[in-house]
Design a protein around this motif. Structure first.
Motif, mmCIF file in Angstrom:
data_model
loop_
_atom_site.group_PDB
_atom_site.id
_atom_site.type_symbol
_atom_site.label_atom_id
_atom_site.label_comp_id
_atom_site.label_asym_id
_atom_site.label_seq_id
_atom_site.Cartn_x
_atom_site.Cartn_y
_atom_site.Cartn_z
ATOM 1 N N THR A 223 1.099 -1.555 0.180
ATOM 2 C CA THR A 223 0.374 0.061 -0.245
ATOM 3 C C THR A 223 0.834 0.888 -0.551
ATOM 4 O O THR A 223 1.778 1.750 0.387
ATOM 5 C CB THR A 223 -0.975 -0.043 1.391
ATOM 6 N N MET A 224 0.688 2.163 -0.856
ATOM 7 C CA MET A 224 1.801 3.537 -1.013
ATOM 8 C C MET A 224 0.995 4.194 -0.344
ATOM 9 O O MET A 224 -0.449 4.418 -1.150
ATOM 10 C CB MET A 224 1.198 3.171 -2.471
ATOM 11 N N SER A 225 1.324 5.431 0.457
ATOM 12 C CA SER A 225 1.062 6.006 1.725
ATOM 13 C C SER A 225 1.931 7.801 1.516
ATOM 14 O O SER A 225 3.009 7.231 1.210
ATOM 15 C CB SER A 225 0.001 5.699 2.826
ATOM 16 N N ASN A 226 0.835 8.954 2.040
ATOM 17 C CA ASN A 226 1.337 10.129 2.065
ATOM 18 C C ASN A 226 2.546 10.162 1.924
ATOM 19 O O ASN A 226 4.497 9.969 1.427
ATOM 20 C CB ASN A 226 2.717 9.718 4.116
ATOM 21 N N PRO A 227 2.221 10.215 -0.029
ATOM 22 C CA PRO A 227 3.390 11.034 -1.126
ATOM 23 C C PRO A 227 3.862 12.089 -0.715
ATOM 24 O O PRO A 227 3.557 12.710 -0.442
ATOM 25 C CB PRO A 227 2.537 10.759 -2.448
ATOM 26 N N VAL A 228 5.623 12.040 -0.511
ATOM 27 C CA VAL A 228 5.999 13.728 -0.880
ATOM 28 C C VAL A 228 6.593 13.894 -2.070
ATOM 29 O O VAL A 228 7.103 13.327 -2.682
ATOM 30 C CB VAL A 228 7.449 13.307 0.413
ATOM 31 N N ASN A 229 6.145 14.772 -2.914
ATOM 32 C CA ASN A 229 6.711 15.371 -3.951
ATOM 33 C C ASN A 229 8.305 15.620 -4.006
ATOM 34 O O ASN A 229 8.420 16.221 -3.339
ATOM 35 C CB ASN A 229 5.800 17.015 -4.352
ATOM 36 N N VAL A 230 8.716 15.134 -5.029
ATOM 37 C CA VAL A 230 9.905 16.051 -4.962
ATOM 38 C C VAL A 230 9.845 17.121 -5.546
ATOM 39 O O VAL A 230 10.170 16.768 -6.928
ATOM 40 C CB VAL A 230 10.950 14.844 -5.681
ATOM 41 N N ASN B 131 9.206 15.001 -10.983
ATOM 42 C CA ASN B 131 8.306 14.696 -11.375
ATOM 43 C C ASN B 131 8.251 13.044 -10.856
ATOM 44 O O ASN B 131 8.558 12.053 -11.083
ATOM 45 C CB ASN B 131 7.995 13.840 -12.958
ATOM 46 N N ALA B 132 8.578 13.045 -9.636
ATOM 47 C CA ALA B 132 8.999 11.919 -8.185
ATOM 48 C C ALA B 132 8.023 12.279 -6.534
ATOM 49 O O ALA B 132 7.911 13.505 -6.944
ATOM 50 C CB ALA B 132 10.093 11.583 -8.773
ATOM 51 N N PHE B 133 7.613 11.138 -6.410
ATOM 52 C CA PHE B 133 7.339 11.266 -4.488
ATOM 53 C C PHE B 133 7.456 10.225 -4.069
ATOM 54 O O PHE B 133 7.953 8.611 -4.916
ATOM 55 C CB PHE B 133 5.460 11.298 -5.271
ATOM 56 N N LEU B 134 8.229 10.444 -3.129
ATOM 57 C CA LEU B 134 8.525 9.215 -2.110
ATOM 58 C C LEU B 134 7.325 8.954 -1.211
ATOM 59 O O LEU B 134 6.726 10.113 -1.014
ATOM 60 C CB LEU B 134 10.013 10.340 -1.221
ATOM 61 N N TYR B 135 7.244 7.487 -1.205
ATOM 62 C CA TYR B 135 5.892 6.936 -0.244
ATOM 63 C C TYR B 135 6.452 6.201 0.562
ATOM 64 O O TYR B 135 7.283 5.823 0.923
ATOM 65 C CB TYR B 135 5.422 5.827 -1.312
#
Length: 134
Positions: A62-69, A73-77
């Motif tokens: 489960t991918m949660s709490n995305p942080v925009n980099v 064009n990336a996200f940290l999950y």
């Protein structure tokens, strides 16, 4: 009462933002250049991201709490994973490749996956004599 409404609206916005971040990566990706796009979750097959869940080889996360980099064009999950009834958590960076593929980074490991095209999905279905259920 107004404060409660503001808090509820803020939480709903955060949930929509998290879902939108994960949706940008939705798709099926080949593990190798000759991976079978229909064999999701199997060695030599494909990986899938759908509705905020990453489906890997014998695992789902489960991918949660995305942080925009910023500017990437990336996200940290945060990834909450289940592998054959054994759970674990990790962080993963997901980035769109210029050709529509996926770049995925797990602590110390980086992977590059090509997105399965509709033509590849059809060809793999024909090659595997796959008939969808009615």
């Amino acid at each position: 009462m107004r404060t409660v409404a503001i808090i509820v609206a803020t939480l709903q916005f955060a949930q929509c933002t998290a879902a939108a971040a994960a949706d940008q990566f939705d798709g099926v990706y080949k593990q190798t250049a000759v991976g079978d796009c229909l064999r999701v979750g199997e060695d030599g097959g494909a990986l899938k991201i759908a509705d905020g869940v990453f489906y890997g080889v014998n695992a789902s996360c489960t991918m949660s709490n995305p942080v925009n980099v910023r500017d990437m064009n990336a996200f940290l999950y945060d990834m909450e994973c289940d592998v054959e009834n054994d759970g674990w958590t990790a962080r993963a960076l997901l980035m769109s490749a210029p050709d529509g593929g996926l770049i995925m980074v797990w602590n110390g490991y980086a992977f590059r996956y090509n997105r399965c095209t509709e033509a590849e999905l059809v060809a793999d279905a024909v090659a595997n004599d796959f008939t969808p259920a009615p």
